[in-house]
Design an enzyme around this catalytic site. Structure first.
Site, PDB file in Angstrom:
ATOM      1  N   SER A 102       0.826  -1.290   0.048  1.00 21.31           N
ATOM      2  CA  SER A 102       0.093  -0.119   0.053  1.00 21.31           C
ATOM      3  C   SER A 102       0.719   1.267   0.062  1.00 21.31           C
ATOM      4  O   SER A 102       1.523   1.438  -0.808  1.00 21.31           O
ATOM      5  CB  SER A 102      -0.990  -0.120   1.207  1.00 21.31           C
ATOM      6  OG  SER A 102      -2.004   1.030   1.097  1.00 21.31           O
ATOM      7  N   ASP A 241      -2.554   6.297  -3.523  1.00 19.04           N
ATOM      8  CA  ASP A 241      -1.402   6.036  -2.831  1.00 19.04           C
ATOM      9  C   ASP A 241      -0.881   4.728  -3.799  1.00 19.04           C
ATOM     10  O   ASP A 241      -1.414   4.673  -4.807  1.00 19.04           O
ATOM     11  CB  ASP A 241      -1.819   5.380  -1.335  1.00 19.04           C
ATOM     12  CG  ASP A 241      -2.769   4.259  -1.290  1.00 19.04           C
ATOM     13  OD1 ASP A 241      -3.519   4.090  -2.404  1.00 19.04           O
ATOM     14  OD2 ASP A 241      -2.858   3.470  -0.328  1.00 19.04           O
ATOM     15  N   ASP A 243      -1.110   1.535  -3.993  1.00 16.31           N
ATOM     16  CA  ASP A 243      -2.043   0.398  -4.614  1.00 16.31           C
ATOM     17  C   ASP A 243      -3.422   0.950  -4.806  1.00 16.31           C
ATOM     18  O   ASP A 243      -3.998   0.140  -5.255  1.00 16.31           O
ATOM     19  CB  ASP A 243      -2.060  -0.737  -3.573  1.00 16.31           C
ATOM     20  CG  ASP A 243      -3.065  -0.523  -2.370  1.00 16.31           C
ATOM     21  OD1 ASP A 243      -3.064   0.887  -1.923  1.00 16.31           O
ATOM     22  OD2 ASP A 243      -3.565  -1.513  -1.884  1.00 16.31           O
ATOM     23  N   ASP A 245      -6.051   2.501  -3.221  1.00 11.46           N
ATOM     24  CA  ASP A 245      -7.099   2.093  -2.616  1.00 11.46           C
ATOM     25  C   ASP A 245      -7.349   3.357  -1.631  1.00 11.46           C
ATOM     26  O   ASP A 245      -8.291   3.543  -1.026  1.00 11.46           O
ATOM     27  CB  ASP A 245      -7.444   0.874  -1.698  1.00 11.46           C
ATOM     28  CG  ASP A 245      -6.071   0.797  -0.530  1.00 11.46           C
ATOM     29  OD1 ASP A 245      -5.177   1.859  -0.520  1.00 11.46           O
ATOM     30  OD2 ASP A 245      -6.069  -0.085   0.165  1.00 11.46           O
TER      31      ASP A 245
END
Length: 445
Positions: A102, A241, A243, A245
């Site tokens: 992440s 960010d 990834d 999400d």
């Protein structure tokens, strides 16, 4: 949460090369997951990743483990976490796996799973995978080994899904948008979504090299985005960010717009359109200004523990369709099954286009309270500072002084010996003084 050896609140995460993020562990994890997840007949697992250099190594290890368990891997290449959730649903795969840490630096990585319906795995399934990890690997017969293939149109499928969440009658043709993809998984998705909806797009953080993910770019560091928005005289900026999400936005004046403000805009617009069902879920860290602004609109508000997993649980418990963390995780269950930065950002853009209002003006109905956070390190094993009478006494004094126009929150970090002291109220100087007074009491224990 039960006591589990490997799985945390968001899968398994750590530094690459240190247990458990090692090739041998991840191979066995793939095998164990394959044994547990082979329930629905498709025997296919979707595997996506962000742009970390270690993703290739871990992807290969997972595929080997899954193949040994008789499951086939379908690779998406670099792909946002919510895209993997979406593709898992549409391919009717046994599960989806995301290789990502992440918002963490490139030297970390992690593995998280989605179930067949695109939601996080239930605790019981994660526990079953951990139990399987204790066994010796046994390979299926050669004729039953899993295969590997690539979903060549994965990006295009997800781009079309994102665009479908934006109303057909609206356009972004009047907006100049700076988009910051954190050199992460949205780099080839978000700019295309916005351009295809008509926006004039300036892209930054879209040149991943394996080691620059989240490095001074993206939702966790919007300084580059703020500077570029002002330099380009853009209407707004959008940051994701690593990834994809999370989403954080920047208005035309360079002001940061966080997850609380984004949820306020989306909830208010849903109310105006007659589409909001129930209330909105935030967390213990959500700004008090959000709670008061929603109350003025007659929208119920509930707080969950910090973590998108807990936000979703509270949403499901109450039957509500919108939830968010101030860090930028925004969950819109009418649109998708998990936090999706691109989809959340598009709903804000739709509100701007429909009302012919700037992002700055859309935020104006919510007054953010000053929120001061102080981290205090303590000696592990020396008792719980939060249970000490002196800390309780000072906290009670501060709460009494703030009354109904402020909040105090003390909580332990889940990963290191830290007490997080948060004080919120209308007067920044007073709030700062109160936060440090409580922090000093914790230090003195």
């Amino acid at each position: 949460m039960s006591n589990r050896k490997y799985f945390g609140t968001d899968g398994i995460r750590g530094r690459v090369g240190d247990a458990p993020i090692t090739p041998d562990f991840v191979l066995k994890l793939g095998w164990a997951a394959g044994k547990v997840l082979a329930r629905h007949g498709s025997r296919k697992i979707i595997i996506g990743k962000d742009t970390r250099i270690s993703g290739y190594m871990l992807e290969s290890a997972l595929e080997a483990g899954l193949a040994a368990a008789g499951l086939s891997a379908l690779f998406t290449g670099p792909m946002p976490t919510p895209a993997v959730a979406y593709l898992t649903r549409t391919f009717r795969a046994e599960a989806g796996i995301v290789i990502s840490a992440s918002h963490n630096p490139f030297y970390d990585n992690g593995i998280k799973f989605f179930s067949i319906d695109g939601t996080k795995l239930p605790d019981a399934v994660e526990e079953a995978i951990e139990a399987e990890m204790e066994k010796e690997i046994s390979c299926v017969d050669s004729a039953e080994l899993g295969k590997a293939s690539r979903i060549v149109d994965a990006a295009g499928r997800y781009i079309e899904f994102c665009k479908a969440t934006f109303p057909n009658e609206l356009s972004l043709s009047e907006l100049k948008i700076v988009v910051d993809c954190a050199n992460g998984a949205t780099y080839h998705i978000a700019p295309n979504v916005l351009r295809e909806l008509g926006a004039n797009v300036i892209a930054i953080g879209c040149e991943p090299n394996g080691v620059n993910i989240n490095a001074e770019v993206g939702a966790t560091d919007v300084r580059a985005l703020q500077a570029r928005v002002l330099a380009e005289k853009a209407d707004l900026g959008i940051a994701f960010d690593g990834d994809g999400d999370r989403v954080i936005m920047v208005d035309h004046e360079g002001n940061k717009v966080d997850g609380d403000q984004i949820m306020y805009i989306i909830a208010r617009e849903g109310l105006r359109q007659g589409q909001l069902r129930g209330g909105a879920v935030g967390t213990l860290m959500s700004n008090m200004g959000l709670e008061l602004a929603l109350k003025q609109l007659g929208i119920p508000f509930a707080r969950a523990k910090v973590g998108d997993r807990y936000v979703l649980e509270k949403m499901q418990e109450k039957g509500w369709r919108i939830g968010a963390e101030n860090s930028g995780h925004v969950i819109l269950l009418d649109k998708t099954t998990t936090g999706d930065g691109i989809v959340a950002g598009l709903q804000v853009l739709a509100a701007m286009a429909r009302n012919h209002m700037s992002l700055h003006d859309l935020c104006s109905g919510m007054k953010m309270f000053p929120q001061i956070l102080v981290n205090v390190r303590y000696t592990a094993g020396s008792g719980d500072p939060l249970e000490h009478e002196s800390v309780k006494a000072v906290t009670a004094e501060v709460e009494a002084a703030l009354g109904s126009r402020g909040r105090v929150l003390l909580r332990k970090s889940g990963t290191e010996p830290l007490i997080r002291v948060m004080v919120e109220g209308e007067d920044e100087e007073q709030v700062t003084e109160f936060a440090h007074r409580i922090a000093d009491a914790v230090k003195a224990v």
